[in-house]
Design a protein around this motif. Structure first.
Motif, mmCIF file in Angstrom:
data_model
loop_
_atom_site.group_PDB
_atom_site.id
_atom_site.type_symbol
_atom_site.label_atom_id
_atom_site.label_comp_id
_atom_site.label_asym_id
_atom_site.label_seq_id
_atom_site.Cartn_x
_atom_site.Cartn_y
_atom_site.Cartn_z
ATOM 1 N N CYS A 179 13.015 -1.160 5.770
ATOM 2 C CA CYS A 179 11.739 -1.445 5.110
ATOM 3 C C CYS A 179 10.604 -1.276 6.109
ATOM 4 O O CYS A 179 10.671 -1.763 7.239
ATOM 5 C CB CYS A 179 11.752 -2.871 4.549
ATOM 6 S SG CYS A 179 10.196 -3.331 3.764
ATOM 7 N N HIS B 14 13.516 -5.079 7.175
ATOM 8 C CA HIS B 14 14.879 -5.307 6.681
ATOM 9 C C HIS B 14 15.634 -3.979 6.680
ATOM 10 O O HIS B 14 15.157 -2.973 6.167
ATOM 11 C CB HIS B 14 14.825 -5.888 5.267
ATOM 12 C CG HIS B 14 16.158 -6.031 4.622
ATOM 13 N ND1 HIS B 14 17.111 -6.924 5.058
ATOM 14 C CD2 HIS B 14 16.703 -5.392 3.555
ATOM 15 C CE1 HIS B 14 18.181 -6.820 4.293
ATOM 16 N NE2 HIS B 14 17.957 -5.906 3.373
ATOM 17 N N ILE C 256 23.856 1.620 2.350
ATOM 18 C CA ILE C 256 24.300 1.639 0.953
ATOM 19 C C ILE C 256 25.070 2.932 0.686
ATOM 20 O O ILE C 256 24.733 3.990 1.223
ATOM 21 C CB ILE C 256 23.098 1.496 -0.012
ATOM 22 C CG1 ILE C 256 23.574 1.325 -1.449
ATOM 23 C CG2 ILE C 256 22.139 2.652 0.105
ATOM 24 C CD1 ILE C 256 22.510 0.864 -2.408
ATOM 25 N N LEU D 217 16.440 5.394 -2.512
ATOM 26 C CA LEU D 217 15.790 4.121 -2.795
ATOM 27 C C LEU D 217 14.385 4.124 -2.204
ATOM 28 O O LEU D 217 14.148 4.710 -1.145
ATOM 29 C CB LEU D 217 16.600 2.973 -2.195
ATOM 30 C CG LEU D 217 18.037 2.831 -2.684
ATOM 31 C CD1 LEU D 217 18.717 1.671 -1.981
ATOM 32 C CD2 LEU D 217 18.069 2.619 -4.178
ATOM 33 N N VAL E 199 12.159 1.040 -2.839
ATOM 34 C CA VAL E 199 11.639 -0.325 -2.842
ATOM 35 C C VAL E 199 12.625 -1.249 -2.129
ATOM 36 O O VAL E 199 13.814 -1.240 -2.426
ATOM 37 C CB VAL E 199 11.389 -0.820 -4.286
ATOM 38 C CG1 VAL E 199 10.884 -2.244 -4.287
ATOM 39 C CG2 VAL E 199 10.409 0.088 -4.999
ATOM 40 N N CYS E 200 12.127 -2.054 -1.208
ATOM 41 C CA CYS E 200 12.943 -3.000 -0.457
ATOM 42 C C CYS E 200 13.429 -4.117 -1.380
ATOM 43 O O CYS E 200 12.638 -4.698 -2.134
ATOM 44 C CB CYS E 200 12.123 -3.595 0.691
ATOM 45 S SG CYS E 200 12.980 -4.857 1.637
ATOM 46 N N PRO E 201 14.725 -4.454 -1.328
ATOM 47 C CA PRO E 201 15.229 -5.534 -2.178
ATOM 48 C C PRO E 201 14.777 -6.923 -1.688
ATOM 49 O O PRO E 201 14.820 -7.879 -2.445
ATOM 50 C CB PRO E 201 16.755 -5.392 -2.068
ATOM 51 C CG PRO E 201 16.989 -4.660 -0.804
ATOM 52 C CD PRO E 201 15.790 -3.787 -0.589
ATOM 53 N N GLU E 202 14.315 -7.039 -0.453
ATOM 54 C CA GLU E 202 13.874 -8.324 0.093
ATOM 55 C C GLU E 202 12.418 -8.637 -0.257
ATOM 56 O O GLU E 202 12.105 -9.696 -0.759
ATOM 57 C CB GLU E 202 14.036 -8.330 1.619
ATOM 58 C CG GLU E 202 15.461 -8.168 2.091
ATOM 59 C CD GLU E 202 16.251 -9.450 1.982
ATOM 60 O OE1 GLU E 202 15.683 -10.530 2.249
ATOM 61 O OE2 GLU E 202 17.436 -9.367 1.628
ATOM 62 N N CYS E 203 11.518 -7.683 0.058
ATOM 63 C CA CYS E 203 10.086 -7.965 -0.098
ATOM 64 C C CYS E 203 9.374 -6.990 -1.044
ATOM 65 O O CYS E 203 8.168 -7.080 -1.219
ATOM 66 C CB CYS E 203 9.396 -7.930 1.261
ATOM 67 S SG CYS E 203 9.244 -6.279 1.976
ATOM 68 N N GLU E 204 10.109 -6.038 -1.598
ATOM 69 C CA GLU E 204 9.568 -4.999 -2.495
ATOM 70 C C GLU E 204 8.577 -4.084 -1.785
ATOM 71 O O GLU E 204 7.720 -3.459 -2.406
ATOM 72 C CB GLU E 204 8.949 -5.626 -3.746
ATOM 73 C CG GLU E 204 9.969 -6.378 -4.587
ATOM 74 C CD GLU E 204 9.374 -6.910 -5.877
ATOM 75 O OE1 GLU E 204 8.210 -6.620 -6.184
ATOM 76 O OE2 GLU E 204 10.109 -7.621 -6.579
#
Length: 86
Positions: A8, A13, A17, A26, A28-33
């Motif tokens: 990110c 982060h 995957i 991908l 967009v970060c899954p933690e903070c978008e």
């Protein structure tokens, strides 16, 4: 399926995957978008066989070469007299 590494840009982060080649990357970060960037690592490359030297990649000349490679020249020995240190 290949494994891709992402990091990110906003929070730092990092994660890996498994994705198919046909899957979209991908974004967009899954933690903070925040925005994601794909990370690229070094690739292990092994060079085997001929073709990796400067003389191997040259084009052919009009006459085929039948000479052997020249020996590397040795540096000339110094003929100056040695001086004694005091």
């Amino acid at each position: 399926m290949p494994t891709y590494a992402y990091r990110c840009a906003a929070c730092g982060h990092a994660f890996d995957i498994h994705q198919s080649f046909s899957d979209e990357a991908l974004t967009v970060c899954p933690e903070c978008e925040g925005p994601l960037r794909k990370q690229y690592g070094s690739v292990g490359v092994t060079f085997k066989g001929s073709g990796f030297y400067r003389t191997d990649s040259r084009g052919s000349t009009s006459t085929p070469s039948t000479t052997t490679p020249s020996k590397p020249s040795t540096p000339a020995k110094s003929t100056a007299p040695k001086t004694a240190s005091a």
